[in-house]
Design a protein around this motif. Sequence first.
Motif, PDB file in Angstrom:
ATOM      1  N   LYS A  24       0.837  -1.206   0.000  1.00  0.00           N
ATOM      2  CA  LYS A  24       0.000   0.000   0.000  1.00  0.00           C
ATOM      3  C   LYS A  24       0.868   1.251   0.000  1.00  0.00           C
ATOM      4  CE  LYS A  24      -4.506  -0.897   0.285  1.00  0.00           C
ATOM      5  NZ  LYS A  24      -5.496  -0.259  -0.603  1.00  0.00           N
ATOM      6  N   ILE A  27       2.441   1.788  -3.323  1.00  0.00           N
ATOM      7  CA  ILE A  27       1.448   2.311  -4.274  1.00  0.00           C
ATOM      8  C   ILE A  27       1.241   3.810  -4.051  1.00  0.00           C
ATOM      9  CG2 ILE A  27      -1.005   2.269  -4.898  1.00  0.00           C
ATOM     10  CD1 ILE A  27      -0.910  -0.777  -4.368  1.00  0.00           C
ATOM     11  N   LEU A  28       1.145   4.201  -2.759  1.00  0.00           N
ATOM     12  CA  LEU A  28       0.963   5.618  -2.433  1.00  0.00           C
ATOM     13  C   LEU A  28       2.162   6.455  -2.887  1.00  0.00           C
ATOM     14  CD1 LEU A  28      -0.630   5.425   1.143  1.00  0.00           C
ATOM     15  CD2 LEU A  28      -1.711   6.291  -0.944  1.00  0.00           C
ATOM     16  N   SER A  30       4.325   5.663  -5.242  1.00  0.00           N
ATOM     17  CA  SER A  30       4.343   5.686  -6.712  1.00  0.00           C
ATOM     18  C   SER A  30       3.331   6.694  -7.246  1.00  0.00           C
ATOM     19  CB  SER A  30       4.025   4.295  -7.267  1.00  0.00           C
ATOM     20  OG  SER A  30       4.970   3.355  -6.817  1.00  0.00           O
ATOM     21  N   THR A  31       2.125   6.678  -6.648  1.00  0.00           N
ATOM     22  CA  THR A  31       1.077   7.624  -7.071  1.00  0.00           C
ATOM     23  C   THR A  31       1.521   9.060  -6.843  1.00  0.00           C
ATOM     24  OG1 THR A  31      -0.608   5.990  -6.460  1.00  0.00           O
ATOM     25  CG2 THR A  31      -1.341   8.263  -6.780  1.00  0.00           C
ATOM     26  N   PHE A  32       2.173   9.287  -5.692  1.00  0.00           N
ATOM     27  CA  PHE A  32       2.649  10.636  -5.363  1.00  0.00           C
ATOM     28  C   PHE A  32       3.676  11.109  -6.388  1.00  0.00           C
ATOM     29  CE2 PHE A  32       5.889  13.265  -3.256  1.00  0.00           C
ATOM     30  CZ  PHE A  32       5.108  14.359  -2.908  1.00  0.00           C
ATOM     31  N   ILE A  34       4.114   9.986  -9.450  1.00  0.00           N
ATOM     32  CA  ILE A  34       3.451  10.158 -10.753  1.00  0.00           C
ATOM     33  C   ILE A  34       2.737  11.504 -10.799  1.00  0.00           C
ATOM     34  CG2 ILE A  34       1.549   9.323 -12.203  1.00  0.00           C
ATOM     35  CD1 ILE A  34       2.352   6.465 -11.295  1.00  0.00           C
ATOM     36  N   PHE A  35       2.092  11.864  -9.677  1.00  0.00           N
ATOM     37  CA  PHE A  35       1.398  13.156  -9.591  1.00  0.00           C
ATOM     38  C   PHE A  35       2.388  14.317  -9.717  1.00  0.00           C
ATOM     39  CE2 PHE A  35      -0.130  16.698  -6.928  1.00  0.00           C
ATOM     40  CZ  PHE A  35      -1.286  17.013  -7.626  1.00  0.00           C
TER      41      PHE A  35
END
Length: 227
Positions: A24, A27-28, A30-32, A34-35
């Motif tokens: 988790k 994923i967070l 990676s998302t950060f 990417i953002f």
Amino acid sequence: MFEKLSIVVFNKKQNTTHAFLISKLLILISTFFIFILFILSCLYFYSFNDYKNHVKNKAKFNALQLDVNNLITYLLNNELINNEDLHKLNLLETSDFMQSFSMPVDGYISQGIKIKDKHHGIDIASTFNADVYSTQNGLVIFSDYVEKYGNMIIIAHANNYYSIYAHLNKKLVHARDYVVNKQIIGHVGESGNSDGPHLHFEIWNNHHIIDPRNLIEEYKEKDVSIR
């Protein structure tokens, strides 16, 4: 035996929970990232477009023949000045306006106006980094680098007069700044196409070239040019 089995099951659950939390978290993260990359890409895209527009506008300005009518149209179209600014200048009109022009720099005139050579002003030889002053109260409508004229400032005055200061080493005012007579606006230099430190100085009235020597008495005594 039962206790050992319970411990093994418990450890497996803990490991599963840890693995789940780590996944988790990854994923967070990676998302950060990417953002962040998305935001940086957007900023780069818009900055690059702004830069392209800036280069395009500057190229367009460099392509203009230095004619005040063309210049004002260019500045208005690119929203660098607006009609309200020009209207405010009309409020500066005074009866002694023609007598209130002052020397922009102390020095000797080394070259006069030569219309055939498109030399629309006078060259005033002076020392490098000498102070350059506004010749009149007015509104700065241009302060930037132009290939031929180097660092250049253009000031709009009342009664549709304009003064131009070129080949500056440094500019101290920006577009939309209001200046007063004899305010320091820059320093003498040799930027652009220049053979040495001097101020290229022009005065226009609408689209008519005005010889500064006819408005500034001191320059008549300091003229060593061949007219």
